[in-house]
Write a protein that holds these residues in place. Structure first.
Motif, PDB file in Angstrom:
ATOM      1  N   ALA A 301      40.675 -29.397  23.456  1.00  0.00           N
ATOM      2  CA  ALA A 301      41.544 -28.874  24.517  1.00  0.00           C
ATOM      3  C   ALA A 301      41.539 -27.350  24.498  1.00  0.00           C
ATOM      4  N   ALA A 302      41.693 -26.762  23.320  1.00  0.00           N
ATOM      5  CA  ALA A 302      41.708 -25.292  23.220  1.00  0.00           C
ATOM      6  C   ALA A 302      40.391 -24.717  23.728  1.00  0.00           C
ATOM      7  N   THR A 303      39.300 -25.389  23.454  1.00  0.00           N
ATOM      8  CA  THR A 303      37.982 -24.933  23.897  1.00  0.00           C
ATOM      9  C   THR A 303      37.880 -24.959  25.427  1.00  0.00           C
ATOM     10  N   SER A 304      38.483 -25.975  26.019  1.00  0.00           N
ATOM     11  CA  SER A 304      38.400 -26.108  27.480  1.00  0.00           C
ATOM     12  C   SER A 304      39.034 -24.928  28.195  1.00  0.00           C
ATOM     13  N   TYR A 305      40.008 -24.268  27.556  1.00  0.00           N
ATOM     14  CA  TYR A 305      40.692 -23.141  28.196  1.00  0.00           C
ATOM     15  C   TYR A 305      40.186 -21.793  27.705  1.00  0.00           C
ATOM     16  N   ALA A 306      39.163 -21.810  26.847  1.00  0.00           N
ATOM     17  CA  ALA A 306      38.622 -20.556  26.317  1.00  0.00           C
ATOM     18  C   ALA A 306      37.543 -20.077  27.267  1.00  0.00           C
ATOM     19  N   ARG A 307      37.647 -18.835  27.729  1.00  0.00           N
ATOM     20  CA  ARG A 307      36.637 -18.377  28.671  1.00  0.00           C
ATOM     21  C   ARG A 307      35.401 -17.840  27.966  1.00  0.00           C
ATOM     22  N   ASP A 308      35.470 -16.600  27.560  1.00  0.00           N
ATOM     23  CA  ASP A 308      34.235 -15.965  27.098  1.00  0.00           C
ATOM     24  C   ASP A 308      33.984 -16.189  25.625  1.00  0.00           C
ATOM     25  N   PHE A 309      33.799 -17.423  25.214  1.00  0.00           N
ATOM     26  CA  PHE A 309      33.550 -17.591  23.782  1.00  0.00           C
ATOM     27  C   PHE A 309      32.103 -17.263  23.451  1.00  0.00           C
ATOM     28  N   ASP A 310      31.942 -16.816  22.195  1.00  0.00           N
ATOM     29  CA  ASP A 310      30.620 -16.426  21.724  1.00  0.00           C
ATOM     30  C   ASP A 310      29.939 -17.691  21.229  1.00  0.00           C
ATOM     31  N   ASP A 311      28.931 -18.166  21.944  1.00  0.00           N
ATOM     32  CA  ASP A 311      28.364 -19.471  21.576  1.00  0.00           C
ATOM     33  C   ASP A 311      27.208 -19.339  20.576  1.00  0.00           C
ATOM     34  N   SER A 312      27.234 -18.241  19.810  1.00  0.00           N
ATOM     35  CA  SER A 312      26.162 -18.080  18.824  1.00  0.00           C
ATOM     36  C   SER A 312      26.362 -19.054  17.662  1.00  0.00           C
ATOM     37  N   LEU A 313      25.260 -19.541  17.148  1.00  0.00           N
ATOM     38  CA  LEU A 313      25.345 -20.463  16.011  1.00  0.00           C
ATOM     39  C   LEU A 313      25.591 -19.700  14.711  1.00  0.00           C
ATOM     40  N   ALA A 314      25.791 -18.384  14.812  1.00  0.00           N
ATOM     41  CA  ALA A 314      25.996 -17.580  13.600  1.00  0.00           C
ATOM     42  C   ALA A 314      27.427 -17.668  13.077  1.00  0.00           C
ATOM     43  N   ALA A 315      28.349 -18.197  13.892  1.00  0.00           N
ATOM     44  CA  ALA A 315      29.757 -18.238  13.464  1.00  0.00           C
ATOM     45  C   ALA A 315      29.883 -18.939  12.116  1.00  0.00           C
ATOM     46  N   ASP A 316      30.565 -18.278  11.200  1.00  0.00           N
ATOM     47  CA  ASP A 316      30.715 -18.837   9.860  1.00  0.00           C
ATOM     48  C   ASP A 316      32.126 -19.376   9.678  1.00  0.00           C
ATOM     49  N   ALA A 317      32.298 -20.206   8.659  1.00  0.00           N
ATOM     50  CA  ALA A 317      33.647 -20.693   8.329  1.00  0.00           C
ATOM     51  C   ALA A 317      34.475 -19.500   7.852  1.00  0.00           C
ATOM     52  N   GLU A 318      35.739 -19.442   8.294  1.00  0.00           N
ATOM     53  CA  GLU A 318      36.631 -18.351   7.872  1.00  0.00           C
ATOM     54  C   GLU A 318      37.933 -18.943   7.367  1.00  0.00           C
ATOM     55  N   PRO A 319      38.013 -19.166   6.042  1.00  0.00           N
ATOM     56  CA  PRO A 319      39.188 -19.837   5.466  1.00  0.00           C
ATOM     57  C   PRO A 319      40.505 -19.129   5.758  1.00  0.00           C
ATOM     58  N   GLY A 320      40.476 -17.782   5.881  1.00  0.00           N
ATOM     59  CA  GLY A 320      41.725 -17.040   6.085  1.00  0.00           C
ATOM     60  C   GLY A 320      41.898 -16.539   7.503  1.00  0.00           C
ATOM     61  N   LEU A 321      41.176 -17.143   8.456  1.00  0.00           N
ATOM     62  CA  LEU A 321      41.213 -16.672   9.851  1.00  0.00           C
ATOM     63  C   LEU A 321      42.647 -16.618  10.393  1.00  0.00           C
ATOM     64  N   ASP A 322      42.989 -15.486  11.022  1.00  0.00           N
ATOM     65  CA  ASP A 322      44.295 -15.351  11.674  1.00  0.00           C
ATOM     66  C   ASP A 322      44.161 -15.722  13.136  1.00  0.00           C
ATOM     67  N   LEU A 323      45.294 -16.099  13.737  1.00  0.00           N
ATOM     68  CA  LEU A 323      45.289 -16.390  15.169  1.00  0.00           C
ATOM     69  C   LEU A 323      45.161 -15.073  15.931  1.00  0.00           C
ATOM     70  N   THR A 324      45.836 -14.092  15.400  1.00  0.00           N
ATOM     71  CA  THR A 324      45.863 -12.788  16.061  1.00  0.00           C
ATOM     72  C   THR A 324      46.500 -11.816  15.088  1.00  0.00           C
TER      73      THR A 324
END
Ligand code: KG4
Ligand code: ZN
Length: 328
Positions: A301-324
């Motif tokens: 659902a969150a993906t469906s409302y995301a506009r300009d996402f970076d669709d690169s396969l380089a995205a890595d796991a980020e255990p400490g990722l913040d929302l903002t």
């Protein structure tokens, strides 16, 4: 638009297909909670091994239940963080491999954004500006939104997350794992007097704090005349719910929100749902129970409302990722 979402940040291996950001075509969750009950908590290495075992059958089942072939999927999304790195890597790698193999865009998604967007899977749609209280095992965040994926963190727990406090108190009371539902069940059965536990209001701040409450519970449990564990469970739950409800509604009022949202595993708590429903003067959104705890429909659902996402396969796991980053 059909999004295949994958979620594996903690101890649930999940895959789901969501159509046009609103309709759940399938939502499959393989939970490890009975496995972790034996150790009274999650052993990260055990969790990632289970994800490896379940990820392919769970994705296959999500496609089967949706009655779709891979050709019908438009985007593949997966949680990139926050969470346990070994767990995140399994879902993320599977999603990247599928996106690459099927030649579809890949969207790495924030787990907390997923929790928030579980509120877009109901009958009505939330309107901006809004306030969302995210209460999970790892987070207690007050998030203000003025548009899609426009998150402003306006308050957060300074120590334990609400769900973490439920889990720790359940352990102190010998109620088992997972702690939240166990505390709720114990409290529901208690009809006697309710002991008094403190509330951390932190005046002048929108932040929360639950570690003092946990210490107070621990002292109460060890006292020679300790009340029954069901009584303490109820007192603890009341204290948490009081602070969560009051501070969320105060923030909604101060920030001119048009509606209030609840999200995350603790939003499955019946007492929190009831108290929020009674006290909220604005339209209130609470996801269906199964969409509060970790699932992949929320990621889709969150993906469906995301506009300009970076669709690169380089995205890595980020255990400490913040929302903002925090905004006051
Ligand atoms: O969102 P979630 O499934 O996973 C994380 O992202 O952390 O939240 C899990 C948390 C756990 O701490 C669990 O004890 C709590 O949500 N929880 C509850 C209830 N159901 C799950 N807490 C209170 N009452 C519940 N009914
Ligand atoms: Zn979660």
């Amino acid at each position: 638009m059909r999004v295949l979402g994958i979620e594996s940040s903690c101890d649930e291996t999940a895959a789901a297909v969501v159509v046009d950001g609103r309709r759940i075509a399938s939502n499959v969750v393989a939970s490890q909670s009975s496995l972790h009950a034996a150790t009274g908590g999650i052993v990260p290495e055990v969790a990632s091994r289970q994800h490896v075992r379940w990820i392919v059958p769970v994705v296959r089942e999500a496609l089967n239940q949706a009655g779709l072939t891979p050709a019908a999927i438009d985007i593949v999304a997966a949680t990139r963080g926050p969470g346990l790195v070994g767990s995140l890597l399994v879902g993320l790698s599977a999603a990247k491999a599928l996106a690459w193999g099927w030649q579809r865009p890949f969207c790495p998604m924030n787990h907390i954004a997923g929790h928030v967007y579980a509120n877009w899977l109901g009958e009505e749609l939330p309107e901006f500006p809004l306030i969302c209280l995210v209460v999970s095992g790892g987070h207690t965040d007050l998030v203000a939104m003025r548009g899609h994926h426009d998150f402003r963190l306006v308050g957060r727990s300074r120590d334990d997350a609400a769900g973490e406090a439920f889990d720790k108190v359940a352990r102190l009371l010998g109620l088992g794992y997972p702690g939240g539902p166990a505390v709720e069940r114990a409290a529901r059965d208690w009809l006697g007097p309710v002991p008094r536990l403190p509330r951390a209001w932190l005046p002048g701040s929108r932040d929360f704090s639950f570690s003092g409450l946990k210490t107070a519970v621990s002292r109460m449990v060890q006292a020679p005349d300790a009340p029954p564990s069901a009584a303490i469970a109820m007192a603890f739950q009341e204290s948490v719910v009081d602070v969560l409800v009051e501070k969320t509604l105060e923030a909604a009022d101060e920030l001119g929100a048009r509606c209030v949202l609840l999200a995350g595993g603790v939003a499955a708590n019946g007492r929190l749902r009831a108290r929020m429903t009674d006290s909220c003067g604005l339209p209130l959104f609470i996801p269906a129970m199964a969409l509060c705890t970790d699932n992949a429909a929320m990621i889709a659902a969150a993906t469906s409302y995301a506009r300009d996402f970076d669709d690169s396969l380089a995205a890595d796991a980020e255990p400490g990722l913040d929302l903002t980053t925090r905004v006051n």
